[in-house]
Design a protein around this motif. Structure first.
Motif, PDB file in Angstrom:
ATOM      1  N   ALA A 124      -2.503  12.666 -21.599  1.00  0.00           N
ATOM      2  CA  ALA A 124      -1.260  12.407 -20.351  1.00  0.00           C
ATOM      3  C   ALA A 124      -2.196  12.980 -19.320  1.00  0.00           C
ATOM      4  CB  ALA A 124      -0.035  12.972 -20.783  1.00  0.00           C
ATOM      5  N   ASP A 125      -2.624  14.392 -19.340  1.00  0.00           N
ATOM      6  CA  ASP A 125      -3.204  15.014 -18.201  1.00  0.00           C
ATOM      7  C   ASP A 125      -4.329  14.177 -17.564  1.00  0.00           C
ATOM      8  OD1 ASP A 125      -1.364  17.036 -18.404  1.00  0.00           O
ATOM      9  OD2 ASP A 125      -2.599  18.193 -19.378  1.00  0.00           O
ATOM     10  N   ALA A 126      -5.336  13.766 -18.505  1.00  0.00           N
ATOM     11  CA  ALA A 126      -6.495  13.075 -17.817  1.00  0.00           C
ATOM     12  C   ALA A 126      -6.048  11.920 -17.312  1.00  0.00           C
ATOM     13  CB  ALA A 126      -7.557  12.917 -19.124  1.00  0.00           C
ATOM     14  N   PHE A 127      -5.147  11.097 -17.948  1.00  0.00           N
ATOM     15  CA  PHE A 127      -4.856   9.780 -17.363  1.00  0.00           C
ATOM     16  C   PHE A 127      -4.054   9.753 -15.865  1.00  0.00           C
ATOM     17  CE2 PHE A 127      -2.591   5.647 -16.918  1.00  0.00           C
ATOM     18  CZ  PHE A 127      -3.495   4.900 -17.203  1.00  0.00           C
ATOM     19  N   ASP A 128      -3.167  10.921 -16.003  1.00  0.00           N
ATOM     20  CA  ASP A 128      -2.281  11.231 -14.683  1.00  0.00           C
ATOM     21  C   ASP A 128      -3.595  11.423 -13.553  1.00  0.00           C
ATOM     22  OD1 ASP A 128      -0.052  11.534 -13.172  1.00  0.00           O
ATOM     23  OD2 ASP A 128      -0.085  13.718 -13.479  1.00  0.00           O
ATOM     24  N   ALA A 129      -4.685  12.363 -14.009  1.00  0.00           N
ATOM     25  CA  ALA A 129      -5.462  12.656 -12.839  1.00  0.00           C
ATOM     26  C   ALA A 129      -6.388  11.574 -12.317  1.00  0.00           C
ATOM     27  CB  ALA A 129      -6.418  13.863 -13.156  1.00  0.00           C
ATOM     28  N   ALA A 130      -6.442  10.667 -13.348  1.00  0.00           N
ATOM     29  CA  ALA A 130      -7.085   9.325 -12.907  1.00  0.00           C
ATOM     30  C   ALA A 130      -6.245   8.401 -12.093  1.00  0.00           C
ATOM     31  CB  ALA A 130      -7.849   8.759 -13.996  1.00  0.00           C
ATOM     32  N   PHE A 131      -5.047   8.259 -12.471  1.00  0.00           N
ATOM     33  CA  PHE A 131      -4.193   7.424 -11.824  1.00  0.00           C
ATOM     34  C   PHE A 131      -3.798   8.067 -10.433  1.00  0.00           C
ATOM     35  CE2 PHE A 131       0.308   6.150 -10.688  1.00  0.00           C
ATOM     36  CZ  PHE A 131       0.223   4.877 -11.031  1.00  0.00           C
ATOM     37  N   ASP A 132      -3.927   9.319 -10.236  1.00  0.00           N
ATOM     38  CA  ASP A 132      -3.827   9.757  -8.894  1.00  0.00           C
ATOM     39  C   ASP A 132      -4.901   9.335  -8.000  1.00  0.00           C
ATOM     40  OD1 ASP A 132      -1.318  10.608  -9.532  1.00  0.00           O
ATOM     41  OD2 ASP A 132      -1.877  12.714  -9.758  1.00  0.00           O
ATOM     42  N   ARG A 133      -6.070   9.022  -8.688  1.00  0.00           N
ATOM     43  CA  ARG A 133      -7.408   8.703  -8.028  1.00  0.00           C
ATOM     44  C   ARG A 133      -7.308   7.322  -7.627  1.00  0.00           C
ATOM     45  NH1 ARG A 133      -9.531  12.669 -11.371  1.00  0.00           N
ATOM     46  NH2 ARG A 133     -10.491  11.333 -12.797  1.00  0.00           N
ATOM     47  N   ALA A 134      -6.840   6.439  -8.450  1.00  0.00           N
ATOM     48  CA  ALA A 134      -6.717   4.722  -8.577  1.00  0.00           C
ATOM     49  C   ALA A 134      -5.823   4.425  -7.347  1.00  0.00           C
ATOM     50  CB  ALA A 134      -6.398   4.346  -9.838  1.00  0.00           C
ATOM     51  N   MET A 135      -4.748   4.836  -7.380  1.00  0.00           N
ATOM     52  CA  MET A 135      -3.829   4.287  -6.602  1.00  0.00           C
ATOM     53  C   MET A 135      -4.097   4.386  -5.036  1.00  0.00           C
ATOM     54  SD  MET A 135      -1.236   3.076  -8.241  1.00  0.00           S
ATOM     55  CE  MET A 135      -2.671   2.398  -9.312  1.00  0.00           C
ATOM     56  N   PRO A 136      -4.735   5.750  -4.573  1.00  0.00           N
ATOM     57  CA  PRO A 136      -5.055   5.486  -3.185  1.00  0.00           C
ATOM     58  C   PRO A 136      -6.148   4.371  -2.936  1.00  0.00           C
ATOM     59  CG  PRO A 136      -4.946   7.758  -3.900  1.00  0.00           C
ATOM     60  CD  PRO A 136      -4.711   6.854  -4.970  1.00  0.00           C
ATOM     61  N   ILE A 137      -7.119   4.070  -3.696  1.00  0.00           N
ATOM     62  CA  ILE A 137      -7.790   3.114  -4.010  1.00  0.00           C
ATOM     63  C   ILE A 137      -7.511   1.608  -3.746  1.00  0.00           C
ATOM     64  CG2 ILE A 137     -10.025   1.791  -4.975  1.00  0.00           C
ATOM     65  CD1 ILE A 137     -10.435   4.548  -6.543  1.00  0.00           C
ATOM     66  N   ALA A 195       1.022  -1.065   0.081  1.00  0.00           N
ATOM     67  CA  ALA A 195       0.030   0.061  -0.080  1.00  0.00           C
ATOM     68  C   ALA A 195       0.811   1.042   0.220  1.00  0.00           C
ATOM     69  CB  ALA A 195      -0.861  -0.039   1.252  1.00  0.00           C
ATOM     70  N   THR A 196       2.053   1.308   0.871  1.00  0.00           N
ATOM     71  CA  THR A 196       2.938   2.612   0.928  1.00  0.00           C
ATOM     72  C   THR A 196       3.447   2.502  -0.427  1.00  0.00           C
ATOM     73  OG1 THR A 196       3.311   1.705   3.087  1.00  0.00           O
ATOM     74  CG2 THR A 196       4.891   3.340   1.822  1.00  0.00           C
ATOM     75  N   ALA A 197       3.914   1.465  -1.216  1.00  0.00           N
ATOM     76  CA  ALA A 197       4.332   1.496  -2.613  1.00  0.00           C
ATOM     77  C   ALA A 197       3.422   2.073  -3.562  1.00  0.00           C
ATOM     78  CB  ALA A 197       4.995   0.066  -3.036  1.00  0.00           C
ATOM     79  N   MET A 198       2.447   1.843  -3.548  1.00  0.00           N
ATOM     80  CA  MET A 198       1.108   2.344  -4.261  1.00  0.00           C
ATOM     81  C   MET A 198       0.908   4.028  -4.053  1.00  0.00           C
ATOM     82  SD  MET A 198      -1.333  -0.662  -4.697  1.00  0.00           S
ATOM     83  CE  MET A 198      -0.750  -2.250  -5.002  1.00  0.00           C
ATOM     84  N   LEU A 199       1.019   4.301  -2.917  1.00  0.00           N
ATOM     85  CA  LEU A 199       0.901   5.850  -2.830  1.00  0.00           C
ATOM     86  C   LEU A 199       2.340   6.596  -3.087  1.00  0.00           C
ATOM     87  CD1 LEU A 199      -0.541   5.757   1.019  1.00  0.00           C
ATOM     88  CD2 LEU A 199      -1.681   6.202  -1.070  1.00  0.00           C
ATOM     89  N   LEU A 200       3.652   5.740  -3.009  1.00  0.00           N
ATOM     90  CA  LEU A 200       4.507   6.479  -3.551  1.00  0.00           C
ATOM     91  C   LEU A 200       4.599   6.497  -4.939  1.00  0.00           C
ATOM     92  CD1 LEU A 200       7.390   4.562  -1.686  1.00  0.00           C
ATOM     93  CD2 LEU A 200       6.819   6.995  -1.343  1.00  0.00           C
TER      94      LEU A 200
END
Length: 489
Positions: free
Chosen positions: A431-444, A345-350
């Motif tokens: 790139a911008d749209a995917f990056d924003a969604a990726f930042d929401r996915a990793m905490p999940i 979980a820490t790795a995914m937040l990193l």
């Protein structure tokens, strides 16, 4: 009794054959994620088509892998293994020649059927062929070489994508099959079909195959997956998927010789461990699917660089999985199964540090190393605990169920995570749209791992002395726990 010795010429040929066969499926499970951006670009595919490119394979493999092992017991392990290799290679050829994303998805589903035949078949051949004194070492070599194949996969896939093209990720399986099949037919003895191990460890003859159970299980997974990927029809298909799942449980409960014996879940430890498996491998499935895209779409890495970037995770597992298993033997599985998911979980937040023009040494590598460390701590003790939670004679079916559960969790995660993170059909083209969604996915993903850690801490207990231990001590497959052999005494 099998009598082939590992040091003999025939023993080496058998080991080569099983490693080649299992490596085909293992390579395919790790290299395709790296190729997804190029596949989407070349075939003008939407994000949902890329999800199905991954999930069509996992759907048929997860739904049929238990049945595949039973077919080998009944009709001959070498015969079913060879059929699986030929089927897998033919489907791979169709994948490599696919003119549209729809054809590619259909071919990937066919690939999964071949994988369901050859994956358990390769291990079954070792069990049926080698002398008992050599079998554990043969299984260890098989799992170790398979782990090397998993480690090489992303690097090789990236090189192929950047070089001759993504189609060679699939076409590579054809020459491997052309080498594997003649060796199998010439050097691997056929083990007699028609028998399998009973719960008491003795032989029993197979009854009718649980084809209906396999179809209902795959249908349930398929409908739920479709509902998540194609969100417009979510409610209707989700209800149909749940109904198929209920029907699957009903059929399995009434079958005399079910594909999935439900009484195995009478062990509270086994049930708890499989719930933990669903959490951790669901998070892993979503993580590896999205990270391969993030590195290429957002960070600007080539396919080769993206594949190479993830190598440290697999390398750490290969180097230290046996030591992790030994540590868990001494201190018990509860702490490793709690600490491991928390590290992951820490790795995914990193990974949230990985954005445009990410530096590998400062942004990517720390997350990859922590992920590898977490998987080292987690995976081997999880496998050992699953085997220890059931009677020795049921170790094989317990391992198969756990392996299928991990694949099903990854399947659902790849379907659900883009929906939960708000990824649109064309998200991977921006790139911008995917990056924003990726930042929401990793905490999940991290949150699901924390849930898995909490469940492990609350429910997992030390196994009883003298329980069955894993034979696969070295492994590097990041997508599923290792399979273990049946019929041990």
């Amino acid at each position: 009794m099998p009598d082939v010795r590992l040091a003999s010429s025939q023993g080496k040929w058998i080991l080569l054959t099983t490693v080649l066969g299992s490596s085909m499926a293992m390579l395919d499970s790790t290299v395709v994620n790296v190729a997804l951006p190029r596949i989407g670009e070349d075939l003008n595919a939407s994000l949902s088509a890329l999800q199905w490119t991954v999930n069509a394979y996992m759907l048929t493999l997860a739904g049929l892998i238990l049945l595949g092992g039973s077919l080998g017991d009944q009709y001959g392990r070498r015969k079913v293994f060879v059929i699986g290799v030929v089927w897998f290679a033919a489907a791979s050829l169709l994948c490599g020649l696919a003119p549209t994303d729809a054809v590619l998805i259909g071919a990937r589903a066919l690939q999964g059927i071949g994988g369901a035949l050859l994956t358990p078949g390769s291990l079954a051949l070792i069990q049926a062929s080698f002398h008992p004194d050599d079998r554990a070492r043969a299984v260890g070599l098989w799992s170790g070489f398979g782990g090397i194949g998993a480690a090489v996969g992303p690097f090789l896939g990236g090189w192929l994508v950047d070089g001759p093209g993504w189609r060679w990720v699939f076409l590579l399986n054809v020459p491997l099959a052309l080498l594997c099949v003649p060796v199998a037919l010439r050097h691997v003895p056929e083990s007699s079909g028609g028998t399998s191990r009973s719960e008491s460890g003795g032989e029993r003859s197979h009854g009718r195959f649980d084809v209906l159970g396999a179809v209902l299980g795959a249908l349930s997974l398929g409908l739920v997956t479709y509902a998540l990927i194609e969100a417009g029809t979510l409610a209707l298909l989700a209800v149909a998927g749940v109904a198929a799942g209920v029907a699957f449980v009903y059929v399995e409960k009434r079958r005399q010789d079910p594909m999935l014996p439900l009484d195995i879940f009478a062990s509270r430890q086994f049930t708890a461990l499989n719930v933990v498996t669903l959490c951790v491998y669901g998070a892993f499935g979503g993580y590896f699917f999205l990270t391969a895209l993030q590195l290429q779409v957002v960070a600007g890495y080539s396919a080769l660089a993206a594949g190479t970037a993830l190598l440290p995770t697999t390398a750490l597992m290969l180097l230290f999985s046996a030591r992790s298993a030994a540590l868990a033997d001494r201190i018990g599985p509860r702490i490793p199964l709690t600490v491991g998911p928390l590290l992951c979980a820490t790795a995914m937040l990193l990974m949230l540090r990985v954005g445009k023009d990410a530096n590998y040494l400062t942004d990517v590598l720390p997350a990859v190393l922590v992920q590898g460390l977490g998987m080292v701590v987690l995976v081997a003790p999880l496998t050992a605990s699953v085997l220890a939670s059931v009677d020795t004679a049921r170790a094989g079916i317990a391992s198969g169920i756990n392996n299928a559960a991990a694949r099903a969790a990854s399947l659902i995660a790849v379907a659900a995570l883009p929906l939960l993170a708000g990824m649109g059909p064309e998200a991977y083209r921006s790139a911008d749209a995917f990056d924003a969604a990726f930042d929401r996915a990793m905490p999940i993903c991290a949150g699901v791992l924390v849930v898995g850690a909490a469940l492990a801490f609350a429910l997992v207990r030390r196994p009883t002395p003298g329980c069955v231990r894993p034979e696969c001590r070295h492994h590097g497959n990041v997508t599923t726990p290792p399979l273990e052999a049946e019929g041990r005494t």
